[in-house]
Structure formats: structure tokens, C-alpha cells
Scaffold this active site. Sequence first.
Site, PDB file in Angstrom:
ATOM      1  CB  SER A 141     -21.909  29.278  57.156  1.00 18.71           C
ATOM      2  OG  SER A 141     -22.627  28.199  56.981  1.00 18.71           O
ATOM      3  CE1 TYR A 155     -25.996  32.098  58.811  1.00 19.06           C
ATOM      4  CE2 TYR A 155     -25.534  30.066  57.707  1.00 19.06           C
ATOM      5  CZ  TYR A 155     -25.408  30.974  58.534  1.00 19.06           C
ATOM      6  OH  TYR A 155     -24.336  30.714  59.989  1.00 19.06           O
TER       7      TYR A 155
END
Length: 246
Positions: A141, A155
Site C-alpha cells: 500500500s 494497516y
Amino acid sequence: MKPLTGKVALVTGASRGIGAAVARRLAADGAAVAFTYLTSHEAASAVAKEIDAAGGRALVIQADSEDPEAIVAAVEQTARHFGRIDILVNNAGIVVGGMLEDLTTEQADRMWAVDVRAVFLASQAAARHMGPGGRIISIGSALTERVPGPGFTLYVMCKAALNGLTKAMARDLGPRGIRVSVINGGPIDTDMNPADGPGDALLTPLTTLGRYGSVDDMAALVSYLAGEGGDYITGTAITLDGGFAA
Ligand code: NDP
């Protein structure tokens, strides 16, 4: 001849979203494609049917990435069924959002198990089957390059681990001719992060292009890395984010 003819790929989490687009694309490139899902049996079967209908070969495997035995078994089943593994795409992932003070050990363990430990285990198991030219491509990401606001602690912690894991695995596997990379994705329109959903207001203005990317953008980059274009790319993160981290 198609660029991946004769190759075998395993994509984790490909019943929908980025994984489904990657599975379709690798199959269109000529690879036989195994892929896992968690609960979406019908959607996974539909992806396999599409691949079959287009003249490709698909194998659907129900395997929870949170379960260490299941993820390794998925790799072994792929190798048994198709006789080899050339390409592993570590795509399956979840998001557990929340403010630091509110997060629980259970949430941290679950995120870690799905988004990091499964990547390590699948890569380890797949590497044992790979010969020179093998590819391990993980979906990370761009939030590891720019954290756009609060609530992303778990995350970002887990996706950041993929950047280090990628470099270290590339060192271990380079002598065997296996390339390892991670794609750090920006906002991509999927069920996890719909372009018309809650992430839009925060994420879209931070891209330089002013829009979300598509699953096909991600699949095209995976296809490039899996093919000849990826021959001299290893131990690195490639950002695909519409300028989100610029
Ligand atoms: P989706 O939530 O749309 O799809 C997730 C896929 O992973 C589904 O096929 C789902 O299966 C599967 N999956 C979820 N949990 C598990 C599990 N425990 N075991 C096996 N499979 C599982 O996600 P995206 O397509 O958006 O995301 C795919 C990857 O890309 C993730 O790693 C995500 O973090 C990353 N990413 C996404 C971005 C985005 O903006 N969308 C941006 C950057 C990275 P089922 O259908 O059965 O639940």
C-alpha cells in the site's frame, strides 16, 4: 505465443477486486491460474468460469490466509494440480481500521496473520517449487509512503512489513533467479475501498490525477512484473497510486 504460456500462477484472494483482475489478466497472458478465496464461493467460481470460457485454465481453492496450514496447503495443491509454480501473487488482505487507543491484540493478530504472515508462508512454500525466473509479487500500500489521516495504524504497520520482507526475500532468492517485488497501491476502486465510498473524500484529493485507479491498472502492472519486463526488477517496491504519495 502468449507471454506467460507454460507458466503457473497462484493468486491469493481472487474472488473479487484486485485479485480477480490479476487472475483474469495472468490467464489472458497464457498462465494457468490457481486462486484462493475466503467465503465468496459463487464469485470465485464465476471468475474461474470466465477464465475457462476464454480458453484458460483455472483452479479455485478455498483457503483462509489467516490459517497457516491452509495457505501452505493452497500452494501445495497448486503445485500438485498444475505440476509447478512460477508466479505467486500475494494479494489477499483485510483492513482493520481504528484509533491506536482502541485497537485490540486480537485485531492486531488477525491483521498480521492475513496481511503479513500469510505472505511469508506462501512465499516460503512457493519458493520451494520455483525455478529460475520465478516471481513473487505482493500487493502492498502507498499508505506506507503517506499516511493520509488517523485510523490506519494496523494497516500501515502490516503493509510496511511487506516492504522489508520483499527486500529480504529478494536477497535470499536472487541467487536462484527468483524476483521479488511489492506493488504499493494507492486508492483502487474495489469493495474494500469503493471510489464512491467513505475513502473518496480523504483519498481522491490527495492523488495528483484526482481519481481512483482501477483493478485493471493493478493487473497490468502485475502482468508486466510477471513477464519479461520484470526480469531485472527485484527487491523493490513499485508505487501505483495516481500520485497519492507525491
Ligand atoms: P477486496 O476486499 O475487494 O477483496 C479481497 C479479496 O481477498 C477477496 O477475494 C476475499 O475473498 C479475499 N480475502 C479476504 N480475506 C481473506 C482471507 N483471510 N483468506 C483468503 N482470502 C481472503 O480487496 P481489494 O481487492 O481492494 O484488495 C486486495 C489487496 O490489495 C489487499 O491486500 C489490499 O490491502 C490491497 N490494496 C487495496 C487497495 C484499494 O484501494 N482497494 C489499495 C492498495 C492495496 P472473499 O471474497 O471470499 O471474501
